[in-house]
Design a protein around this motif. Sequence first.
Motif, PDB file in Angstrom:
ATOM      1  N   SER A  23       0.825  -1.209   0.000  1.00 10.43           N
ATOM      2  CA  SER A  23       0.000   0.000   0.000  1.00 10.43           C
ATOM      3  C   SER A  23       0.860   1.261   0.000  1.00 10.43           C
ATOM      4  N   GLU A  24       2.001   1.231   0.680  1.00 13.58           N
ATOM      5  CA  GLU A  24       2.879   2.398   0.721  1.00 13.58           C
ATOM      6  C   GLU A  24       3.610   2.584  -0.605  1.00 13.58           C
ATOM      7  N   VAL A  25       4.003   1.475  -1.225  1.00 10.53           N
ATOM      8  CA  VAL A  25       4.638   1.574  -2.544  1.00 10.53           C
ATOM      9  C   VAL A  25       3.647   2.146  -3.553  1.00 10.53           C
ATOM     10  N   ARG A  26       2.420   1.683  -3.498  1.00 12.24           N
ATOM     11  CA  ARG A  26       1.375   2.196  -4.396  1.00 12.24           C
ATOM     12  C   ARG A  26       1.212   3.702  -4.226  1.00 12.24           C
ATOM     13  N   ILE A  27       1.180   4.176  -2.996  1.00 12.76           N
ATOM     14  CA  ILE A  27       0.982   5.602  -2.724  1.00 12.76           C
ATOM     15  C   ILE A  27       2.146   6.430  -3.257  1.00 12.76           C
ATOM     16  N   ARG A  28       3.379   5.996  -2.962  1.00 12.88           N
ATOM     17  CA  ARG A  28       4.529   6.822  -3.377  1.00 12.88           C
ATOM     18  C   ARG A  28       4.733   6.792  -4.892  1.00 12.88           C
ATOM     19  N   MET A  29       4.497   5.639  -5.513  1.00 12.20           N
ATOM     20  CA  MET A  29       4.642   5.569  -6.964  1.00 12.20           C
ATOM     21  C   MET A  29       3.552   6.381  -7.662  1.00 12.20           C
ATOM     22  N   HIS A  30       2.343   6.293  -7.163  1.00 10.53           N
ATOM     23  CA  HIS A  30       1.254   7.077  -7.755  1.00 10.53           C
ATOM     24  C   HIS A  30       1.542   8.569  -7.627  1.00 10.53           C
ATOM     25  N   ALA A  31       2.066   8.968  -6.474  1.00  8.88           N
ATOM     26  CA  ALA A  31       2.341  10.397  -6.252  1.00  8.88           C
ATOM     27  C   ALA A  31       3.395  10.916  -7.217  1.00  8.88           C
ATOM     28  N   VAL A  32       4.503  10.202  -7.343  1.00  3.15           N
ATOM     29  CA  VAL A  32       5.594  10.714  -8.180  1.00  3.15           C
ATOM     30  C   VAL A  32       5.214  10.672  -9.658  1.00  3.15           C
TER      31      VAL A  32
END
Length: 202
Positions: free
Chosen positions: A123-132
């Motif tokens: 879930s954290e990888v999804r959030i940071r990748m989506h943001a960048v």
Amino acid sequence: MSRRLVLLRHGRTAWNHARRVQGQLDAELDDSGRAQADAVATVLATLEPTLLWSSDLVRARDTALTVGKAAGLDPTYDERLREFSLGEREGITHDEYAALAPEEFERFRRGHYDAAPGAEPTSEVRIRMHAVLTELLAALGPGETGVAVSHGAAIRVATGAMLDWPDDQFHSLRGLDNCAWVLLEEHPEVSALRLGAYNRTV
């Protein structure tokens, strides 16, 4: 005019070849990886990208530098494009992993990367990748293409995130080959992305 995102996995490393869990540990491109980077750089340069962002891990940086040289761009490095942190399993081979914790390894092999003790939650990888990647898309002008050099597992999760799929639907995607890429294209009529290509290689 539609904007495009190219999500490129780095070239092969000796650790990839040995089937060793890399995560966020650094490993340089091997000879095959450098040849892959040279070949893909020539192809991606024909897309005339205007922005090139990259993970700051060395295997991605070296791939991005090669792409940048062909495309006339200087890479921007962002740690949010890094691979999953894979906790206690970083550095061991797949065979060692399977012998050490067979049930956990089967979950890992099926794409449940955070099965590894101490791993970064999906879930954290999804959030940071989506943001960048959302920031990269927003920085593009009409009709422009941006390239993001990242890592296999992170791109797999990011593809689902950028297409607004349910959290676990990325499991329907196969793993990316080294120096394979994903093409996401902006829909010409609605503010959404479409999958133009997946695991495309030279």
